[in-house]
Design an enzyme around this catalytic site. Structure first.
Site, mmCIF file in Angstrom:
data_model
loop_
_atom_site.group_PDB
_atom_site.id
_atom_site.type_symbol
_atom_site.label_atom_id
_atom_site.label_comp_id
_atom_site.label_asym_id
_atom_site.label_seq_id
_atom_site.Cartn_x
_atom_site.Cartn_y
_atom_site.Cartn_z
ATOM 1 N N ASP A 166 0.800 -1.222 0.000
ATOM 2 C CA ASP A 166 0.000 0.000 0.000
ATOM 3 C C ASP A 166 0.835 1.276 0.000
ATOM 4 O O ASP A 166 0.274 2.374 0.086
ATOM 5 C CB ASP A 166 -0.941 0.016 1.206
ATOM 6 C CG ASP A 166 -2.124 -0.930 1.026
ATOM 7 O OD1 ASP A 166 -2.395 -1.317 -0.127
ATOM 8 O OD2 ASP A 166 -2.766 -1.273 2.028
ATOM 9 N N ARG B 51 0.310 -1.586 7.615
ATOM 10 C CA ARG B 51 0.902 -0.399 7.004
ATOM 11 C C ARG B 51 1.900 0.305 7.922
ATOM 12 O O ARG B 51 2.513 1.311 7.518
ATOM 13 C CB ARG B 51 -0.197 0.579 6.582
ATOM 14 C CG ARG B 51 -1.165 0.020 5.555
ATOM 15 C CD ARG B 51 -1.949 1.099 4.854
ATOM 16 N NE ARG B 51 -1.097 1.971 4.049
ATOM 17 C CZ ARG B 51 -1.542 2.997 3.329
ATOM 18 N NH1 ARG B 51 -2.835 3.298 3.329
ATOM 19 N NH2 ARG B 51 -0.701 3.735 2.618
ATOM 20 N N ARG C 252 -10.374 5.602 10.556
ATOM 21 C CA ARG C 252 -8.929 5.401 10.596
ATOM 22 C C ARG C 252 -8.287 6.379 11.600
ATOM 23 O O ARG C 252 -7.846 5.987 12.666
ATOM 24 C CB ARG C 252 -8.317 5.570 9.200
ATOM 25 C CG ARG C 252 -8.656 4.435 8.247
ATOM 26 C CD ARG C 252 -8.021 3.107 8.656
ATOM 27 N NE ARG C 252 -8.259 2.054 7.689
ATOM 28 C CZ ARG C 252 -7.512 1.829 6.622
ATOM 29 N NH1 ARG C 252 -6.472 2.605 6.363
ATOM 30 N NH2 ARG C 252 -7.797 0.846 5.807
ATOM 31 N N HIS D 79 -11.310 6.989 4.482
ATOM 32 C CA HIS D 79 -10.501 8.198 4.605
ATOM 33 C C HIS D 79 -11.298 9.383 4.064
ATOM 34 O O HIS D 79 -12.127 9.230 3.153
ATOM 35 C CB HIS D 79 -9.197 8.086 3.802
ATOM 36 C CG HIS D 79 -8.136 7.273 4.454
ATOM 37 N ND1 HIS D 79 -7.338 6.391 3.760
ATOM 38 C CD2 HIS D 79 -7.717 7.198 5.745
ATOM 39 C CE1 HIS D 79 -6.488 5.805 4.583
ATOM 40 N NE2 HIS D 79 -6.693 6.285 5.797
ATOM 41 N N CYS E 73 -5.492 9.154 -3.740
ATOM 42 C CA CYS E 73 -4.765 8.253 -2.844
ATOM 43 C C CYS E 73 -3.316 8.079 -3.280
ATOM 44 O O CYS E 73 -2.432 7.841 -2.446
ATOM 45 C CB CYS E 73 -5.443 6.889 -2.803
ATOM 46 S SG CYS E 73 -7.030 6.852 -1.937
#
Length: 296
Positions: free
Chosen positions: A70, A95, A141, A170, A264
């Site tokens: 990611d 992550r 998140r 997000h 993103c």
């Protein structure tokens, strides 16, 4: 028809999808059993990079790291405002390894000050600047408790916005800043109270429908006039054009399999890195920035 502001040249940090794939599931879009065409994902990423360069923006790259698929979604790496960098602290352990790598990149490229967020804070994915304030997503998140640190570090008020639909985990999947005073967003992604706040602060903004939100149409990159957005968001593109913006469609369906789109894949640096030798940052600079307030 309202006339958008002139385009502003930006600098964006990207990371190639050399190791991209859906190897785990940390959002509703991810299914490790669903095949990902890695070659096509790379093509789509490169086409996005070239579009940004053709629009006159600067694109710089951080190296990808095996085992961190990611990293391609650099928007989550940090929040960068006026050269100050607050590096992300990720909620999901898959992550977590990205933070140290991106922190090293910023220091090596001359940014200062650079600090790692103490609370769970997923960078520009949940922090967008508009009209002199930081719009900050939380609830899925980023922790709302991190807003005070963000406000203090950057010296800007933070407006907390509660995200309620797991598909839009997000803020940048449900809201895009078109210029300093105009945004577009998907109402269904926000709590009723946050929706009232958005409509009060930005009464003339564009509200996207379910169909365009579902193809990540709000995960867009705007320079004030040109808006790069997923090609599948055809209705949203038409509405942007009616408002005087220039929609630039790009294909991102392979990246969407991991819950990502155009925005993103870019971290807005605003100005290019200096590439000068970094200066050590005093500890006080990394932890305390007085004189800010938080609106949550």
């Amino acid at each position: 028809m309202r006339m958008p502001t002139p385009p502003i040249s930006r600098a964006y940090l990207m990371c190639p999808p050399d190791h991209f794939g859906v190897q785990y599931a940390i959002n509703p879009w991810m299914d490790p059993g669903r095949p990902v065409d890695s070659e096509r994902a790379g093509t789509q990423w490169r086409e996005l990079r070239e579009v940004l360069k053709e629009l006159g923006h600067v694109v710089v790259q951080a190296p990808a790291r095996r085992g961190l698929p990611d990293m391609v979604f650099t928007a989550n790496a940090a929040t960068v405002i006026d050269g100050r960098v607050l590096v992300a602290t990720f909620r999901c352990p898959q992550r977590a390894g990205e933070s140290a790598l991106f922190e090293h990149w910023f220091r090596e490229n001359g940014y200062q000050p650079v600090a790692r967020a103490r609370g769970v804070n997923e960078g520009q994915g949940d922090h967008l600047v508009a009209n002199g304030m930081i719009l900050a997503g939380h609830g899925l998140r980023t922790d709302s408790s991190s807003h005070e640190e963000t406000s203090s570090y950057f010296g800007l008020p933070v407006v907390g916005l509660t995200l309620t639909d797991p598909r839009f985990f997000h803020l940048d999947t449900a809201l895009a800043v078109l210029n300093e005073r105009e945004i577009m967003y998907y109402p269904g992604a926000f709590s009723p109270q946050s929706l009232r706040v958005l409509r009060s602060l930005f009464p003339d903004s564009l509200e996207a429908d379910d169909a365009d939100a579902a193809v990540f149409g709000l995960n867009a990159i705007s320079d004030g006039r040109r808006v790069v957005l997923p090609a599948a968001a055809t209705g949203l593109a038409q509405r942007l054009a009616q408002r005087g913006f220039e929609p630039i469609p790009v294909e991102v369906e392979e990246l969407l399999k991991a819950g990502g789109g155009p925005k993103c894949c870019v971290l807005d640096l605003r100005t290019p890195p200096t590439t000068r030798t970094p200066v050590p940052v005093p500890q006080t600079e990394q932890t305390e920035w007085p004189g800010a307030r938080s609106v949550i």
